[in-house]
Design an enzyme around this catalytic site. Structure first.
Site, mmCIF file in Angstrom:
data_model
loop_
_atom_site.group_PDB
_atom_site.id
_atom_site.type_symbol
_atom_site.label_atom_id
_atom_site.label_comp_id
_atom_site.label_asym_id
_atom_site.label_seq_id
_atom_site.Cartn_x
_atom_site.Cartn_y
_atom_site.Cartn_z
ATOM 1 N N LYS A 88 24.796 -18.175 -7.401
ATOM 2 C CA LYS A 88 26.250 -18.119 -7.221
ATOM 3 C C LYS A 88 26.530 -17.790 -5.751
ATOM 4 O O LYS A 88 26.006 -16.804 -5.206
ATOM 5 C CB LYS A 88 26.816 -17.029 -8.130
ATOM 6 C CG LYS A 88 28.231 -17.259 -8.592
ATOM 7 C CD LYS A 88 28.571 -16.252 -9.681
ATOM 8 C CE LYS A 88 30.002 -16.350 -10.130
ATOM 9 N NZ LYS A 88 30.374 -15.217 -10.984
HETATM 10 O O1 G3P Z 1 33.042 -14.585 -12.833
HETATM 11 C C1 G3P Z 1 33.799 -13.737 -12.066
HETATM 12 C C2 G3P Z 1 35.205 -13.594 -12.544
HETATM 13 O O2 G3P Z 1 35.298 -13.998 -13.853
HETATM 14 C C3 G3P Z 1 35.818 -12.257 -12.260
HETATM 15 O O3 G3P Z 1 36.821 -11.909 -13.167
HETATM 16 O O4 G3P Z 1 38.520 -10.399 -14.108
HETATM 17 O O5 G3P Z 1 37.083 -9.608 -12.213
HETATM 18 O O6 G3P Z 1 38.844 -11.300 -11.833
HETATM 19 P P1 G3P Z 1 37.877 -10.733 -12.820
#
Ligand code: G3P
Length: 226
Positions: A88
């Site tokens: 990633k």
């Molecule tokens: O894969 C990373 C992403 O899903 C992060 O999510 O909720 O931290 O913005 P969030």
């Protein structure tokens, strides 16, 4: 639509994998930090996730380097963890350059922190196997995260990037930063290839009050006639 679990928690991954609908896992440094204190090391942890979900399920492990040579070096190391490890890489100039080099070496990259169509088009051209637009974080700054994912899905589907990706595999859009089951609904309607969801959202996706009421009434009626 495929479902990935957005977590580094081994128990959540084991549980979700047992449900029979899991197709991959995505992690990021924040998710790892939530569970990392009790572990032997990041690479060992990713290896354990890769092992739990099996070789058909991609597992994204994020690089934290900021220059292309270091991203490349880290990416090679992460990709070597297991055949299903995916590197990633954040969407930025150094990340694009490293993605191109990794893809040319046959290493699959998930370009993350993608918020716009131009970013997504560049990621696709650089050979990303996956592009991860974030919904919730865009909503957090009073933008429309779902609209942006819809635009990205429509834009990338205007072109064929298979000549660009590792082994000519189809480049896929992973809707990320998902905060609700309704986000999943909207992403499915717009044709996002993958939704990566936190375990809490996955649990909510299964449930509906009418399903629960129906099960209860069927069980009650069965008791009368069995
Ligand atoms: O894969 C990373 C992403 O899903 C992060 O999510 O909720 O931290 O913005 P969030």
């Amino acid at each position: 639509m495929k479902f990935f679990l957005d977590t580094a928690d081994l128990d959540e991954i084991k549980e979700a994998a047992s449900w029979g609908a899991l197709a991959g896992v995505t992690t990021n440094p924040t998710l790892y930090a939530r569970v990392g204190g009790k572990l032997a090391g990041f690479e060992d942890h990713i290896a354990r996730i890769c092992d739990i979900v099996g070789p058909e399920c991609p597992v994204s492990a994020e690089t934290v380097a900021m220059d292309r040579d270091q991203i490349l070096e880290d990416g090679r190391r992460l990709a070597a963890i297991a055949p299903n490890a995916v590197v990633k890489v954040p969407t930025m100039v150094e990340g694009l350059a490293a993605t191109r080099a990794l893809a040319d070496e046959g290493i699959r990259v998930n370009m993350t922190l993608c918020f716009t169509v131009p970013q997504a088009m560049l990621a696709a051209r650089a050979g990303a196997r996956y592009i991860s637009p974030f919904i919730g974080r865009f909503d957090d700054i009073s933008e429309d995260g779902l609209e942006q994912v819809a635009n990205i899905v429509e834009a990338v589907n205007n072109y064929d990037f298979t000549a660009n990706t590792v082994n000519g595999e189809k480049m896929e859009v992973i809707a990320a930063s998902i905060r609700s089951a309704n986000h999943v609904t909207q992403c499915a309607l717009m044709g996002a290839d993958v939704a990566t969801v936190p375990f809490g959202v996955l649990k909510k996706m299964v449930k509906h009050p009418l399903t629960e009421a129906g099960i209860e009434s069927f069980l009650n009626d069965w008791e009368k006639v069995k």
